[in-house]
Design an enzyme around this catalytic site. Sequence first.
Site, PDB file in Angstrom:
ATOM      1  N   GLY A  11       7.205  47.457  56.808  1.00 14.46           N
ATOM      2  CA  GLY A  11       6.832  48.444  57.832  1.00 14.46           C
ATOM      3  C   GLY A  11       6.410  49.754  57.188  1.00 14.46           C
ATOM      4  O   GLY A  11       6.716  50.835  57.686  1.00 14.46           O
ATOM      5  N   ALA A  12       5.658  49.628  56.071  1.00 16.47           N
ATOM      6  CA  ALA A  12       5.400  50.798  55.218  1.00 16.47           C
ATOM      7  C   ALA A  12       4.175  51.597  55.631  1.00 16.47           C
ATOM      8  O   ALA A  12       3.957  52.689  55.108  1.00 16.47           O
ATOM      9  CB  ALA A  12       5.232  50.329  53.769  1.00 16.47           C
ATOM     10  N   SER A  13       3.377  51.104  56.563  1.00 15.83           N
ATOM     11  CA  SER A  13       2.067  51.741  56.783  1.00 15.83           C
ATOM     12  C   SER A  13       2.163  53.075  57.502  1.00 15.83           C
ATOM     13  O   SER A  13       1.236  53.867  57.473  1.00 15.83           O
ATOM     14  CB  SER A  13       1.141  50.795  57.549  1.00 15.83           C
ATOM     15  OG  SER A  13       1.519  50.718  58.907  1.00 15.83           O
ATOM     16  N   ARG A  14       3.281  53.334  58.185  1.00 14.86           N
ATOM     17  CA  ARG A  14       3.375  54.609  58.918  1.00 14.86           C
ATOM     18  C   ARG A  14       4.851  54.985  59.118  1.00 14.86           C
ATOM     19  O   ARG A  14       5.758  54.222  58.744  1.00 14.86           O
ATOM     20  CB  ARG A  14       2.682  54.498  60.271  1.00 14.86           C
ATOM     21  CG  ARG A  14       3.379  53.548  61.214  1.00 14.86           C
ATOM     22  CD  ARG A  14       2.756  53.568  62.597  1.00 14.86           C
ATOM     23  NE  ARG A  14       3.676  52.949  63.540  1.00 14.86           N
ATOM     24  CZ  ARG A  14       3.317  52.158  64.539  1.00 14.86           C
ATOM     25  NH1 ARG A  14       2.046  51.891  64.721  1.00 14.86           N
ATOM     26  NH2 ARG A  14       4.224  51.659  65.355  1.00 14.86           N
ATOM     27  N   ASN A  88      12.730  47.944  56.578  1.00 14.48           N
ATOM     28  CA  ASN A  88      12.477  49.053  57.508  1.00 14.48           C
ATOM     29  C   ASN A  88      11.700  48.617  58.747  1.00 14.48           C
ATOM     30  O   ASN A  88      11.794  49.264  59.788  1.00 14.48           O
ATOM     31  CB  ASN A  88      11.701  50.147  56.762  1.00 14.48           C
ATOM     32  CG  ASN A  88      11.077  51.155  57.701  1.00 14.48           C
ATOM     33  OD1 ASN A  88      11.745  52.065  58.203  1.00 14.48           O
ATOM     34  ND2 ASN A  88       9.779  51.002  57.984  1.00 14.48           N
ATOM     35  N   SER A 140      20.351  51.910  62.941  1.00 14.57           N
ATOM     36  CA  SER A 140      20.151  53.020  63.887  1.00 14.57           C
ATOM     37  C   SER A 140      21.501  53.461  64.429  1.00 14.57           C
ATOM     38  O   SER A 140      22.421  52.651  64.574  1.00 14.57           O
ATOM     39  CB  SER A 140      19.280  52.564  65.063  1.00 14.57           C
ATOM     40  OG  SER A 140      19.278  53.566  66.067  1.00 14.57           O
ATOM     41  N   TYR A 153      17.750  46.080  71.238  1.00 12.15           N
ATOM     42  CA  TYR A 153      17.609  46.914  70.031  1.00 12.15           C
ATOM     43  C   TYR A 153      18.977  47.236  69.423  1.00 12.15           C
ATOM     44  O   TYR A 153      19.179  47.117  68.212  1.00 12.15           O
ATOM     45  CB  TYR A 153      16.860  48.196  70.412  1.00 12.15           C
ATOM     46  CG  TYR A 153      16.528  49.113  69.262  1.00 12.15           C
ATOM     47  CD1 TYR A 153      15.476  48.823  68.390  1.00 12.15           C
ATOM     48  CD2 TYR A 153      17.254  50.283  69.047  1.00 12.15           C
ATOM     49  CE1 TYR A 153      15.160  49.678  67.344  1.00 12.15           C
ATOM     50  CE2 TYR A 153      16.941  51.146  68.007  1.00 12.15           C
ATOM     51  CZ  TYR A 153      15.892  50.836  67.158  1.00 12.15           C
ATOM     52  OH  TYR A 153      15.577  51.686  66.123  1.00 12.15           O
ATOM     53  N   ALA A 155      21.784  45.601  69.802  1.00  9.01           N
ATOM     54  CA  ALA A 155      22.377  44.370  69.250  1.00  9.01           C
ATOM     55  C   ALA A 155      21.748  44.044  67.898  1.00  9.01           C
ATOM     56  O   ALA A 155      22.440  43.644  66.953  1.00  9.01           O
ATOM     57  CB  ALA A 155      22.182  43.214  70.228  1.00  9.01           C
ATOM     58  N   LYS A 157      20.438  46.102  65.734  1.00 13.35           N
ATOM     59  CA  LYS A 157      20.828  47.067  64.698  1.00 13.35           C
ATOM     60  C   LYS A 157      22.310  46.917  64.332  1.00 13.35           C
ATOM     61  O   LYS A 157      22.689  47.104  63.174  1.00 13.35           O
ATOM     62  CB  LYS A 157      20.512  48.491  65.153  1.00 13.35           C
ATOM     63  CG  LYS A 157      19.013  48.767  65.323  1.00 13.35           C
ATOM     64  CD  LYS A 157      18.245  48.578  64.027  1.00 13.35           C
ATOM     65  CE  LYS A 157      16.795  49.027  64.139  1.00 13.35           C
ATOM     66  NZ  LYS A 157      16.052  48.916  62.875  1.00 13.35           N
ATOM     67  N   ILE A 186      15.017  60.749  65.249  1.00  7.45           N
ATOM     68  CA  ILE A 186      14.101  61.178  64.193  1.00  7.45           C
ATOM     69  C   ILE A 186      12.780  61.598  64.821  1.00  7.45           C
ATOM     70  O   ILE A 186      12.294  60.935  65.750  1.00  7.45           O
ATOM     71  CB  ILE A 186      13.861  60.014  63.194  1.00  7.45           C
ATOM     72  CG1 ILE A 186      15.191  59.525  62.604  1.00  7.45           C
ATOM     73  CG2 ILE A 186      12.879  60.407  62.101  1.00  7.45           C
ATOM     74  CD1 ILE A 186      16.013  60.574  61.898  1.00  7.45           C
TER      75      ILE A 186
END
Length: 245
Positions: A11-14, A88, A140, A153, A155, A157, A186
């Site tokens: 998930g590195a592009s943004r 990520n 999270s 979400y 569950a 995390k 964030i």
Amino acid sequence: MLKDKVAVVTGASRGIGKSISLALARQGAKIVAVDVTLKGMDELLAEIKSLGSEGIAVEGNVTVTADTETMIEKAVAAYGRVDILVNNAGITRDGLLMRMKDEDWDAVLTVNLKGAFLCTRAASKVMTKQRFGRIINIASVVGQMGNAGQANYCASKAGLMGLTRSNARELAKRNITVNAVAPGFIVSDMTEALPDKVKQEMAAQIPLERFGTADDIANAVVFLATDASAYITGQVLAVNGGMYM
Ligand code: NAI
């Protein structure tokens, strides 16, 4: 600090994944930037170069077993090893429990939890041979405290934290540490779009009285990737301004 280390970031592009990639590159790590989309990757690789390091972009889906194996193979082909894995990549499909669709549950659990499992399984084969590895899972705060409208979400995390502890126990004898970072609110495209009043109400729940930044998360990841944290494994590092203690 991370010269000669190779980091695979999903998930590195943004967003947070991009900040993590740049922060690791700033410390000298070579970056294997993985994402379902290559949009933004040229810019990321140029920034990594301007920081004096280098990287490659790999198009891959963390939910597809073959892709997770390929991303690790490409890292080894390019740089000979994989020292750091940052799980990520993550998605949300929010909705109240009674209205949540099966496919929204499955999609979130599959990307956020199964994706981390698949990438970890692929990377751990290389790390085990090397007798070295640093695996960092991005969880999270809501996986710790719950959040109405995010059953899937939260569950996923919370599951990621269990996966972190189990993998930490299993891989410790090979000198591989496994930790999680649990971000609070964030600053992101998602939170930026909220009305000011909502943002103020959310910030009021945070003792440090501000949202975190992607760099706050990236700094915690750098710590968990370096020798400064060599004796830390199976932990969840909360980076949330004190909103959950
Ligand atoms: P984002 O949506 O900006 O970035 C996520 C990236 O993951 C995107 O580039 C997307 O293309 C990629 N991705 C999605 N599914 C994928 C798949 N199947 N395979 C490969 N890549 C995939 O999200 P953001 O805000 O940067 O979040 C990053 C991580 O931090 C996520 O795990 C998220 O759950 C977590 N997080 C974010 C918080 C926030 O306030 N933004 C708070 C707490 C945790």
